[in-house]
Design an enzyme around this catalytic site. Sequence first.
Site, PDB file in Angstrom:
ATOM      1  N   GLU A 196       0.881  -1.168   0.000  1.00  0.00           N
ATOM      2  CA  GLU A 196       0.000   0.000   0.000  1.00  0.00           C
ATOM      3  C   GLU A 196       0.916   1.215   0.000  1.00  0.00           C
ATOM      4  OE1 GLU A 196      -3.396   0.179   0.097  1.00  0.00           O
ATOM      5  OE2 GLU A 196      -3.748  -1.978   0.118  1.00  0.00           O
ATOM      6  N   CYS A 230      -2.048   9.731   2.410  1.00  0.00           N
ATOM      7  CA  CYS A 230      -1.603   9.112   1.145  1.00  0.00           C
ATOM      8  C   CYS A 230      -2.549   9.360  -0.012  1.00  0.00           C
ATOM      9  CB  CYS A 230      -1.414   7.612   1.342  1.00  0.00           C
ATOM     10  SG  CYS A 230      -2.915   6.799   1.923  1.00  0.00           S
TER      11      CYS A 230
HETATM   12  P1  NAD Z   1       8.226   4.705   4.891  1.00  0.00           P
HETATM   13  O1  NAD Z   1       8.174   3.906   3.650  1.00  0.00           O
HETATM   14  O2  NAD Z   1       9.386   5.568   5.142  1.00  0.00           O
HETATM   15  O3  NAD Z   1       8.108   3.741   6.185  1.00  0.00           O
HETATM   16  C1  NAD Z   1       7.103   2.770   6.316  1.00  0.00           C
HETATM   17  C2  NAD Z   1       7.572   1.644   7.235  1.00  0.00           C
HETATM   18  O4  NAD Z   1       8.740   1.051   6.654  1.00  0.00           O
HETATM   19  C3  NAD Z   1       7.961   2.084   8.641  1.00  0.00           C
HETATM   20  O5  NAD Z   1       7.464   1.139   9.564  1.00  0.00           O
HETATM   21  C4  NAD Z   1       9.487   2.102   8.623  1.00  0.00           C
HETATM   22  O6  NAD Z   1      10.033   1.745   9.861  1.00  0.00           O
HETATM   23  C5  NAD Z   1       9.808   1.037   7.593  1.00  0.00           C
HETATM   24  N1  NAD Z   1      11.053   1.346   6.870  1.00  0.00           N
HETATM   25  C6  NAD Z   1      11.557   2.579   6.557  1.00  0.00           C
HETATM   26  N2  NAD Z   1      12.705   2.459   5.873  1.00  0.00           N
HETATM   27  C7  NAD Z   1      12.950   1.134   5.755  1.00  0.00           C
HETATM   28  C8  NAD Z   1      13.997   0.360   5.153  1.00  0.00           C
HETATM   29  N3  NAD Z   1      15.019   0.949   4.544  1.00  0.00           N
HETATM   30  N4  NAD Z   1      13.916  -0.980   5.224  1.00  0.00           N
HETATM   31  C9  NAD Z   1      12.884  -1.598   5.829  1.00  0.00           C
HETATM   32  N5  NAD Z   1      11.878  -0.913   6.416  1.00  0.00           N
HETATM   33  C10 NAD Z   1      11.887   0.421   6.375  1.00  0.00           C
HETATM   34  O7  NAD Z   1       6.860   5.552   4.907  1.00  0.00           O
HETATM   35  P2  NAD Z   1       6.375   6.628   5.959  1.00  0.00           P
HETATM   36  O8  NAD Z   1       7.210   7.843   5.840  1.00  0.00           O
HETATM   37  O9  NAD Z   1       6.218   6.004   7.301  1.00  0.00           O
HETATM   38  O10 NAD Z   1       4.907   6.932   5.403  1.00  0.00           O
HETATM   39  C11 NAD Z   1       4.657   7.805   4.346  1.00  0.00           C
HETATM   40  C12 NAD Z   1       4.454   7.058   3.037  1.00  0.00           C
HETATM   41  O11 NAD Z   1       3.484   6.047   3.193  1.00  0.00           O
HETATM   42  C13 NAD Z   1       3.940   7.960   1.935  1.00  0.00           C
HETATM   43  O12 NAD Z   1       4.541   7.631   0.717  1.00  0.00           O
HETATM   44  C14 NAD Z   1       2.464   7.638   1.899  1.00  0.00           C
HETATM   45  O13 NAD Z   1       1.824   7.938   0.678  1.00  0.00           O
HETATM   46  C15 NAD Z   1       2.474   6.176   2.178  1.00  0.00           C
HETATM   47  N6  NAD Z   1       1.192   5.727   2.710  1.00  0.00           N
HETATM   48  C16 NAD Z   1       0.424   4.919   1.944  1.00  0.00           C
HETATM   49  C17 NAD Z   1      -0.820   4.529   2.412  1.00  0.00           C
HETATM   50  C18 NAD Z   1      -1.743   3.654   1.607  1.00  0.00           C
HETATM   51  O14 NAD Z   1      -2.751   3.228   2.148  1.00  0.00           O
HETATM   52  N7  NAD Z   1      -1.431   3.367   0.361  1.00  0.00           N
HETATM   53  C19 NAD Z   1      -1.247   4.959   3.665  1.00  0.00           C
HETATM   54  C20 NAD Z   1      -0.409   5.778   4.410  1.00  0.00           C
HETATM   55  C21 NAD Z   1       0.822   6.155   3.940  1.00  0.00           C
END
Ligand code: NAD
Length: 452
Positions: A196, A230
């Site tokens: 997602e 998002c």
């Molecule tokens: P992110 O991708 O930075 O982090 C998401 C999760 O991944 C966190 O739990 C984090 O600890 C983990 N993570 C981060 N870097 C990592 C790595 N290198 N290796 C493994 N795990 C890692 O996202 P965010 O900043 O927490 O959230 C914002 C993003 O999420 C935006 O792009 C937003 O559009 C998206 N989002 C999508 C939805 C949806 O329903 N499609 C909903 C909410 C947010």
Amino acid sequence: MDSVGDTLQRLRETFSAGRTRPAEFRVTQLEGLGRFLRDNQQLLQEALARDLRKMEVTLALKNLHTWMKDEPATKNLLMQLSSTFIRKEPFGLVLIIAPWNYPLNLSLVPLVGALAAGNCVVLKPSEISTSTEKVLTEVLPQYLDQSCFAVMLGGPEETGQLLEHKFDYIFFTGSPRVGRIVMTAAAKHLTPVTLELGGKNPCYVDDNCDPETVANRVAFFRYFNTGQTCVAPDYVLCSPEMQERLLPALQSTIARFFGEDPRSSPNLGRIINDKHFQRLQGLLGCGRVAIGGQSDQRDRYIAPTVLVDVQETEPVMQEEIFGPILPIVNVRSLDEAIDFINRREKPLALYAFSKSNKVVNKMLDRTSSGTFGGNDGFTYLTLPSLPLGGVGNSGMGRYHGKFSFNTFSHHRACLLSPPGLEKLNDIRYPPYPDWKQRLVRWSLGPQSCTLL
Ligand code: NAD
């Protein structure tokens, strides 16, 4: 074995022993989740807790037995004495990774689906939303059977290590960048994933619109949660004439929603952390500020902002904004807007505003996106009857309501034949004289696959 390995081993043993499969066990877990939300309203955001309990846990509890039922599949003449059905079976050990922007919702809504489907679950909340992470770690496990559920903490490094382990399903919500990392790690074990993700959601505003209505709806959905959503409209596409009519309407809507000094409004939040604040402050330098534009690093405040004269090549049009900034890009026609959208990655959400159904439907027919809103924003999220999920760069898979249950269930194709009556199978076996081939074809029916 390390402690992560020990925990995963414990959950796997629970799953292998079949503990999570009976409906009664799943009901107990879902009720526990419901109690967690009810008992901890002070700790959790009250409205969110109420919504969640109503929309997802209650729905799953009400429908669990129906969702779990085998789904009968149509048969051909050859199989009249067999039973054919689809069994929804749990995958096993599921990993849910959540982001920070709706930290409770985006952890618990997938969790409802995973538990309802009878899986063991490891939940990895975001390390950035620390208060929610704490509640989920310290309080939630008390409400669930800890032999089938664990919360694991950590940022990129720890999550990377966690991903080295084998899971039977991974449900990830976050950025496309990290989505790629998760999918690469999953590929090593051929683990199926739901991703997602996010991206830039276009919002087309036709000339045939009431600017005040559009301003209300676009501003509400853009600045909701300070733009950190998002599915928020990321940028507006409209003609220069529509822009002239829309700007004063947006100005007065923003003043009505947040007052003359939005900084003191209780309805406007702050940017999650310094890193995101600095990124957003950088984006304020793109194009020309038409509304807002003020910021203050001390309390990570950014005013609801509208940018105009923005070039496609500027950073604000290259990355997901994820903050209270709305660029307007000019296009001369609906066709040009469609081309603009189709030249880019498929978005998670797409919005079109027009008094003409023809315009809205043309946008719907000629583009692709995870979700679509005609003359509205992301209201569809409140309906568990509609799936949430991206396409292409915005993700894969879907959830909410029954879609969550299906996502976390393997759909197993089953055919049970009677052990006797072997004479009836004669026509399957060689040799194949003409009359036998004709008989087989006829009994399989026109829609059957004629492999046999
Ligand atoms: P992110 O991708 O930075 O982090 C998401 C999760 O991944 C966190 O739990 C984090 O600890 C983990 N993570 C981060 N870097 C990592 C790595 N290198 N290796 C493994 N795990 C890692 O996202 P965010 O900043 O927490 O959230 C914002 C993003 O999420 C935006 O792009 C937003 O559009 C998206 N989002 C999508 C939805 C949806 O329903 N499609 C909903 C909410 C947010």
